[in-house]
Write a protein that holds these residues in place. Structure first.
Motif, PDB file in Angstrom:
ATOM      1  N   CYS A 166     -70.806 -18.345 -17.076  1.00  0.00           N
ATOM      2  CA  CYS A 166     -72.087 -18.515 -17.773  1.00  0.00           C
ATOM      3  C   CYS A 166     -72.241 -19.925 -18.333  1.00  0.00           C
ATOM      4  O   CYS A 166     -73.353 -20.465 -18.399  1.00  0.00           O
ATOM      5  CB  CYS A 166     -72.193 -17.507 -18.911  1.00  0.00           C
ATOM      6  SG  CYS A 166     -72.108 -15.789 -18.369  1.00  0.00           S
ATOM      7  N   THR A 167     -71.112 -20.515 -18.760  1.00  0.00           N
ATOM      8  CA  THR A 167     -71.191 -21.804 -19.466  1.00  0.00           C
ATOM      9  C   THR A 167     -70.498 -22.941 -18.730  1.00  0.00           C
ATOM     10  O   THR A 167     -70.695 -24.111 -19.077  1.00  0.00           O
ATOM     11  CB  THR A 167     -70.551 -21.681 -20.863  1.00  0.00           C
ATOM     12  OG1 THR A 167     -69.199 -21.224 -20.706  1.00  0.00           O
ATOM     13  CG2 THR A 167     -71.325 -20.698 -21.723  1.00  0.00           C
ATOM     14  N   GLU A 168     -69.673 -22.630 -17.720  1.00  0.00           N
ATOM     15  CA  GLU A 168     -68.925 -23.690 -17.028  1.00  0.00           C
ATOM     16  C   GLU A 168     -69.252 -23.659 -15.536  1.00  0.00           C
ATOM     17  O   GLU A 168     -69.339 -22.590 -14.923  1.00  0.00           O
ATOM     18  CB  GLU A 168     -67.418 -23.502 -17.226  1.00  0.00           C
ATOM     19  CG  GLU A 168     -66.961 -23.740 -18.664  1.00  0.00           C
ATOM     20  CD  GLU A 168     -65.446 -23.673 -18.796  1.00  0.00           C
ATOM     21  OE1 GLU A 168     -64.765 -23.440 -17.760  1.00  0.00           O
ATOM     22  OE2 GLU A 168     -64.951 -23.850 -19.911  1.00  0.00           O
ATOM     23  N   HIS A 195     -76.313 -17.481 -19.267  1.00  0.00           N
ATOM     24  CA  HIS A 195     -76.060 -16.145 -19.802  1.00  0.00           C
ATOM     25  C   HIS A 195     -77.115 -15.137 -19.336  1.00  0.00           C
ATOM     26  O   HIS A 195     -78.271 -15.494 -19.077  1.00  0.00           O
ATOM     27  CB  HIS A 195     -76.073 -16.185 -21.329  1.00  0.00           C
ATOM     28  CG  HIS A 195     -74.924 -16.976 -21.901  1.00  0.00           C
ATOM     29  ND1 HIS A 195     -73.622 -16.581 -21.806  1.00  0.00           N
ATOM     30  CD2 HIS A 195     -74.917 -18.153 -22.605  1.00  0.00           C
ATOM     31  CE1 HIS A 195     -72.840 -17.469 -22.410  1.00  0.00           C
ATOM     32  NE2 HIS A 195     -73.614 -18.429 -22.905  1.00  0.00           N
ATOM     33  N   THR A 225     -74.598 -14.976 -27.731  1.00  0.00           N
ATOM     34  CA  THR A 225     -75.258 -16.256 -27.490  1.00  0.00           C
ATOM     35  C   THR A 225     -76.051 -16.667 -28.724  1.00  0.00           C
ATOM     36  O   THR A 225     -76.275 -17.853 -28.958  1.00  0.00           O
ATOM     37  CB  THR A 225     -76.186 -16.158 -26.272  1.00  0.00           C
ATOM     38  OG1 THR A 225     -77.141 -15.100 -26.497  1.00  0.00           O
ATOM     39  CG2 THR A 225     -75.391 -15.863 -25.024  1.00  0.00           C
TER      40      THR A 225
END
Length: 275
Positions: A166-168, A195, A225
């Protein structure tokens, strides 16, 4: 009979070329049966003889042959020729124009290159190489040609990729050469997916319990989040509840306090026994 014997001796002597060079005693020319004895020209290397006269009657020279010294060679220079890398040469010589022979023979000078080593080059994964060679510094040609060595090609190993989160960001699968230490198939970035949010409802604070703000939760990575924050308890909104005095026959009540929000006593009223 005597004449025949002398004639035979003379013929044999002439045929063998062995005429005596000794000086005979002079003979009376009268009554001689003369025979001409041919001379022989001198050559470059051998002496000659003049003509002579021989008497068949008395078996003696009337006119003796004389020695003619060898004339010696009439030499001219015969130039040599330098050897090359591939063709032999000749030394200088001398030639006689009379007897048409070499007086100083020409000798062969061997051909041959002056070689220097030419180093080769190893083939790599992507570039061809060369074998070692030899080069002549005189005729500036290769005596041992360099030959191409084909490029070896890569020795590939798989490089596993990485899934994006989701973030990387992630990476695609790649290939790496274990020899030249370079990527043959480059890994490419896979963007972070972001996300997948779901709403998390908050909770109102009460008089005695804290509350929570609304939040957001990712259903993939199972993380907030938008974090929920504490809302402090509001505390009671108190109103006074008056007591009641006890009488002789009826019990009374102490003063109390009542929350007008949660509808609960914050200070309970207690019974006062009848007097």
């Amino acid at each position: 009979m005597k004449k025949k014997i002398l004639a035979i001796i003379l013929a044999l002597t002439l045929a063998a070329g062995l005429l005596s060079w000794s000086v005979f005693a002079a003979a009376d020319h009268d009554g001689h049966e003369l025979v001409t004895v041919s001379g022989e020209e001198a050559t470059c290397t051998e002496p000659g003889l003049t003509e002579g006269t021989w008497c068949n009657t008395c078996g003696q020279f009337v006119s003796h042959q004389k020695y003619i010294p060898a004339v010696g060679h009439k030499e001219i220079d015969v130039p040599g020729r330098e050897a090359t890398c591939t063709e032999p040469g000749l030394t200088a010589g001398k030639w006689c124009t009379v007897c048409n022979m070499f007086t100083v023979n020409q000798k062969t000078i061997p051909a041959g290159h002056k070689e220097i080593d030419v180093p080769g080059k190893e083939a790599t994964c992507t570039e061809s190489g060369l074998t070692a060679g030899k080069w002549c510094s005189v005729c500036t040609t290769f005596t041992v040609s360099q030959k191409d060595i084909p490029a070896a090609g890569h020795t590939e190993v798989d490089v596993p990729g990485k899934e994006a989160t989701c973030t990387e960001k992630g990476l695609t699968d790649g290939k790496w050469c274990s020899v030249c230490h370079m990527f043959t198939v480059s890994q490419k970035d896979i963007p972070a997916t972001g996300h997948t949010e779901v709403d998390v409802p908050g909770k109102e604070a009460t008089c005695t319990e804290k509350g929570l703000t609304d939040g957001k939760w990712c259903s993939v990575c199972h993380m907030f989040t938008v974090s929920q924050k504490d809302i402090p308890a509001t505390g009671h909104t108190e109103v006074d509840v008056p007591g009641k005095e006890a009488t002789c026959t009826e019990p009374g009540l102490t003063d109390g306090k009542w929350c007008s929000v949660c509808n609960m006593f914050t200070v309970n009223q207690k019974d006062i026994p009848a007097a």
